[in-house]
Write a protein that holds these residues in place. Structure first.
Motif, short mmCIF file in Angstrom:
data_model
loop_
_atom_site.label_atom_id
_atom_site.label_comp_id
_atom_site.label_asym_id
_atom_site.label_seq_id
_atom_site.Cartn_x
_atom_site.Cartn_y
_atom_site.Cartn_z
N PHE A 153 109.50 46.94 73.01
CA PHE A 153 109.79 45.93 71.98
C PHE A 153 109.02 46.22 70.69
CE2 PHE A 153 108.54 41.94 69.91
CZ PHE A 153 109.79 41.43 69.59
N LEU A 154 107.73 46.52 70.84
CA LEU A 154 106.91 46.80 69.66
C LEU A 154 107.40 48.05 68.93
CD1 LEU A 154 103.32 46.07 71.04
CD2 LEU A 154 104.62 44.69 69.43
N GLY A 155 107.76 49.09 69.71
CA GLY A 155 108.23 50.32 69.09
C GLY A 155 109.54 50.13 68.35
N CYS A 156 110.50 49.45 68.99
CA CYS A 156 111.80 49.22 68.35
C CYS A 156 111.67 48.35 67.11
CB CYS A 156 112.76 48.57 69.36
SG CYS A 156 113.36 49.68 70.66
N CYS A 157 111.05 47.20 67.28
CA CYS A 157 110.94 46.26 66.15
C CYS A 157 110.04 46.81 65.05
CB CYS A 157 110.40 44.92 66.64
SG CYS A 157 111.56 44.02 67.69
N GLY A 158 108.98 47.52 65.45
CA GLY A 158 108.09 48.09 64.44
C GLY A 158 108.79 49.11 63.57
N ALA A 159 109.69 49.91 64.19
CA ALA A 159 110.43 50.91 63.43
C ALA A 159 111.50 50.28 62.56
CB ALA A 159 111.05 51.93 64.38
N VAL A 160 112.26 49.34 63.14
CA VAL A 160 113.37 48.72 62.40
C VAL A 160 112.85 47.83 61.28
CG1 VAL A 160 115.32 47.14 62.59
CG2 VAL A 160 114.93 48.84 64.38
N LYS A 161 111.86 47.01 61.59
CA LYS A 161 111.32 46.07 60.60
C LYS A 161 110.28 46.71 59.69
CE LYS A 161 113.55 42.45 62.20
NZ LYS A 161 114.57 41.73 61.40
N GLU A 162 109.90 47.96 60.01
CA GLU A 162 108.85 48.65 59.26
C GLU A 162 107.59 47.80 59.21
OE1 GLU A 162 110.21 50.00 55.48
OE2 GLU A 162 111.86 51.19 56.32
N SER A 163 107.19 47.33 60.40
CA SER A 163 106.02 46.47 60.52
C SER A 163 104.78 47.30 60.85
CB SER A 163 106.25 45.40 61.59
OG SER A 163 105.07 44.70 61.88
N LYS A 164 103.81 47.31 59.97
CA LYS A 164 102.59 48.05 60.21
C LYS A 164 101.83 47.48 61.41
CE LYS A 164 100.99 47.37 56.11
NZ LYS A 164 100.03 47.36 54.99
N CYS A 165 101.83 46.16 61.53
CA CYS A 165 101.11 45.50 62.62
C CYS A 165 101.67 45.91 63.98
CB CYS A 165 101.18 43.99 62.44
SG CYS A 165 100.33 43.06 63.74
N MET A 166 103.01 45.90 64.12
CA MET A 166 103.65 46.27 65.38
C MET A 166 103.43 47.74 65.71
SD MET A 166 107.28 44.23 65.53
CE MET A 166 107.32 42.45 65.80
N LEU A 167 103.53 48.59 64.71
CA LEU A 167 103.34 50.03 64.93
C LEU A 167 101.90 50.33 65.34
CD1 LEU A 167 105.39 51.54 61.97
CD2 LEU A 167 105.97 51.63 64.40
N LEU A 168 100.95 49.66 64.69
CA LEU A 168 99.55 49.88 65.04
C LEU A 168 99.26 49.37 66.46
CD1 LEU A 168 96.76 50.82 64.21
CD2 LEU A 168 96.34 48.55 63.23
N LEU A 169 99.82 48.21 66.80
CA LEU A 169 99.64 47.66 68.15
C LEU A 169 100.29 48.57 69.19
CD1 LEU A 169 98.46 45.32 69.73
CD2 LEU A 169 100.60 44.07 69.41
N PHE A 170 101.45 49.12 68.85
CA PHE A 170 102.13 50.08 69.73
C PHE A 170 101.24 51.30 69.97
CE2 PHE A 170 104.59 54.00 70.04
CZ PHE A 170 105.43 53.74 71.09
#
Length: 248
Positions: free
Chosen positions: A75-92
């Motif tokens: 979930f974090l990987g998909c949403c972080g890539a699509v939404k370009e979320s730094k927080c999600m990518l870092l948490l991933f």
């Protein structure tokens, strides 16, 4: 599509697969916990089993934990890539890094404490043989599970056919072994016949043989997973740095 877009797409596809796999494992774990007729309940019935064996009963919880972790990572990987979320990518990145460190630590522990693993296997073997001698032929659940295991793996007993000597089945069938110990034989499966069958071994040696024969595959899969984790961390950090520079 530029390099940034390609990495986003790969991140989405890869983590989408992880998400689906995690959901499947989570479902299996939940199913195992609600299935009272599973192998887990059988292990709990083995008398004089080593205390460490009780941890096997938690395999359902382990599957649920692994499934949930994979779902979160996906979930974090998909949403972080699509939404370009730094927080999600870092948490991933942090979660995958912790998993990678745990895997390396686990491998080291297995190598260092190999004698303890051998001792546990020896205790398990003693408990399994005792279980056969006490319950095989008397307890329908134990008898059915052993029959299924022996038929599936084409093996006889835990170590060999002598495990059945003195069991309720052995006594009630005039010192005969289960038919799985004498495959293809139309007559009684006594000790002489069972000893003459060289193609059948105990279930434990059979499992160890399967592991030895597939060692290369097991090691290859482990290394492949490690490489994928490293690549996933690298891609997530590249995307994180790129998004951070763009926002700046």
């Amino acid at each position: 599509m530029g390099c940034f877009g390609f990495l986003k797409l790969m991140m989405f596809v890869f983590n989408g697969i992880i998400f689906l796999a995690g959901a499947a494992i989570l479902g299996v774990g939940i199913w195992v916990k609600v299935d009272s007729g599973s192998v887990l309940s059988f292990l709990g019935k083995i008398e004089n089993a080593p205390a460490e064996l009780s941890q096997v009963l938690n395999v359902g919880y382990l599957l649920i934990a692994i499934g949930a972790l994979l779902v979160i990572i996906g979930f974090l990987g998909c949403c972080g890539a699509v939404k370009e979320s730094k927080c999600m990518l870092l948490l991933f990145f942090i979660i995958v890094l912790l998993v990678f460190i745990a895997e390396v630590a686990g491998a080291v522990v297995i190598l260092v404490f190999r004698p303890l693993a051998d001792e546990l296997i020896q205790k398990l073997g003693t408990a399994a043989v005792q279980n056969i001698k006490v319950d095989y032929g008397k307890n329908p659940d134990v008898t059915g599970l052993w029959n299924t295991t022996m038929s599936t793996l084409k093996c006889c007993g835990f170590y060999n056919s002598s495990d059945f000597v003195g069991s309720p089945y052995y006594v009630s069938h005039d010192k005969q072994y289960p038919p799985q110990c004498c495959p293809g034989m139309s007559y009684s499966c006594n000790q002489t016949v069972a000893d003459s069958v060289t193609t059948i071994t105990g279930c434990f040696p059979k499992i160890m043989q399967l592991i030895d024969e597939n060692t290369v595959v097991i090691v290859g899969v482990a290394l492949g997973i490690a490489v994928l984790e490293i690549c996933a961390m690298a891609v997530s950090m590249i995307l994180f740095c790129r998004i951070k520079s763009m926002s700046a």
